[in-house]
Design a protein around this motif. Structure first.
Motif: not given
Length: 511
Positions: A327, A346, A383, A387, A404
């Motif tokens: 990220f 992220g 999280f 995503i 991702l």
């Protein structure tokens, strides 16, 4: 084709070129940061408020929040405290130096009477550097005779015992071999520079001679210890592994420019013994860790390299630091732009997990497992939901798209650390162990032969294991070369136990 259709085709093509141009610009920015940017993984700020990406302790976790908040992190300057200098110098020998008047000047300028001392005043403290020096030790052996036996016609003579040499038929001593290894493998000082330093001390010691010392001493005395540590390592249930490239000359059937690999295997944070073992291999095939870890059954912390899949009977725990790094790589050049929003989210999710982990370090394994389930599961659920929602908002083939996909493709392995409280959320332990090797590689560039690379792996194994057990690295090397020669460990392998980094004898002698 009508004019209207031609316009639509051109518009579509223009859109594709604009996307491709954007991807190329992102790639150039990423490579520029890698080449010229700071090597640390800390960033000063992001859009949507100021945030430090990797100072997890500065970010407060709220497990119930579906979306993380970005908090301002202020820099700080370490303050001095009273007695700091005394604390820093407490373990260094002190020598008192009294500044006084010369005998010829000890008279009164007024009446010419002799002056007598009446007191002294402390002024300051300095650190004195004493340059290294060398000396030659000539060994002689004394012989003893029994005169009574000689008178009786049965002569009896006995010679005094001699310390066993670290290298046969060599002028090397335990201290010199230990120092050469310490300079190269701890201080990353190449042999050609050590050659110059020895010359300033009056010794013409060639780099070839020092290389032979390293090869012989590691083969005879360090390899048996590393093999014993390998046996201990396989008995543990939590290991870490990583690998990095190394250039090795004169490999059979390979070009000198080919990439070889240095692998490192480490016991986990909560294991009985702290062990770090390096292994040189000519490639990156998964068969190498499979062979090295034969017999190991437990949790293995690694990156997502597919070669580790060849190891049977293990549960892989992937590294959240790697995921977070992806990220970071996806951040645009202007981290205050709207395009930084998604990668910063992220990063913040990852940081919240690391912040919780710091609060759980002193708990028992079972308590840590339960607290992870209680505190981190809500963040993880948020999280993975993020995503899924973010995938449709990013440019295909971009750095963020890759980050991702990397997370989603390895979701199970990223979640495995929740199964056992002794598992780690990252593979930083192995990465930190291999970092001294990568620093040294920048100085000495390559290994001259496969034997040299294998010897380097052996010495790094001893040095990094000693470091993990809080030993003085030079003292430990000198201890091994001074005490282990002459020990019959070939017939009695159990004798090696007294020379491992965690043994009470070593801990007492090498702190």
């Amino acid at each position: 084709m009508s004019a209207e259709e031609q316009v639509k085709v051109l518009e579509k093509r223009i859109g594709e070129l604009e996307l491709e141009n954007k991807r190329l610009h992102d790639s150039v920015d990423y490579l520029t940061r890698k080449l010229f940017g700071r090597s640390t993984e800390k960033t000063s700020s992001l859009a949507l408020g100021q945030m430090s990406l990797f100072d997890e302790a500065e970010i407060q976790a709220d497990p119930l929040a579906p979306e993380p908040d970005l908090n301002e992190v202020q820099g700080y300057r370490k303050k001095k405290f009273k007695g700091q200098r005394k604390e820093l110098l407490k373990d260094i020998p002190h020598v008192k130096r009294l500044c006084t008047l010369d005998e010829r000047d000890r008279f009164c300028d007024v009446c010419n009477t002799a002056l007598v001392p009446v007191g002294e005043e402390f002024i300051r403290t300095e650190i004195e550097f004493i340059p290294a020096k060398v000396r030659v030790i000539d060994y002689y052996r004394e012989t003893f005779e029994c005169r009574t036996c000689r008178k009786n016609g049965e002569p009896y003579m006995e010679q005094s015992p001699m310390p066993y040499p670290v290298i046969q038929h060599s002028m090397a001593s335990p201290s010199t071999v230990a120092w050469v290894m310490h300079q190269k493998f701890v201080n990353a000082l190449p042999l050609y520079r050590q050659e110059k330093e020895w010359k300033t001390l009056g010794v013409n010691l060639s780099r070839a001679t020092m290389a032979n010392w390293i090869l012989a001493a590691s083969r005879d005395w360090l390899v048996p210890l590393v093999e014993r540590m390998h046996q201990e390592l396989l008995q543990e249930s939590y290991l870490h592994a990583d690998e990095t490239t190394v250039q090795v000359m004169n490999e059979e059937g390979r070009k000198n420019t080919s990439d070889s690999y240095m692998w490192v295997y480490s016991t986990g944070q909560y294991c009985k013994h702290s062990i770090r073992i390096f292994e040189y291999r000519p490639g990156r095939s998964g068969k190498y860790p499979q062979e090295f870890l034969k017999g190991f059954k437990g949790y293995l912390h690694t990156d997502a390299y597919s070669g580790y899949k060849m190891i049977p009977d293990i549960t892989r725990c992937l590294c959240w630091s790697h995921l977070r790094r992806n990220f970071v790589d996806a951040l645009p050049k202007d981290i205050h732009s709207p395009e930084a929003t998604l990668p910063s989210q992220g990063i913040t999710y990852c940081n919240k997990l690391f912040e919780i982990e710091k609060t759980l370090e002193n708990l028992s394994s079972e308590q840590r497992r339960l607290e992870r389930l209680n505190q981190e599961t809500p963040i993880l659920e948020a999280f993975w939901a993020w995503i899924d929602s973010a995938r449709g908002k990013v440019l295909p083939k971009s750095k963020l798209s890759e980050a991702l996909a990397y997370a989603l493709n390895h979701k199970e392995e990223f979640m495995n650390y929740l199964k056992d409280g002794n598992c780690s959320i990252s593979n930083n332990l192995a990465e930190n162990s291999i970092r001294p090797f990568t620093i040294g590689r920048k100085n000495w560039l390559f290994s001259g032969s496969p034997k040299g690379a294998a010897a380097s792996a052996t010495v790094y194994s001893i040095v990094e294991s000693a470091k993990a057990n809080n030993l003085n690295l030079y003292k430990y090397l000198q201890f091994i070369f001074g005490e282990l020669p002459g020990v019959q460990f070939g017939e009695h392998p159990e004798f090696l136990e007294d020379y491992l980094p965690w043994s009470p004898e070593v801990q007492e002698a090498c702190q």
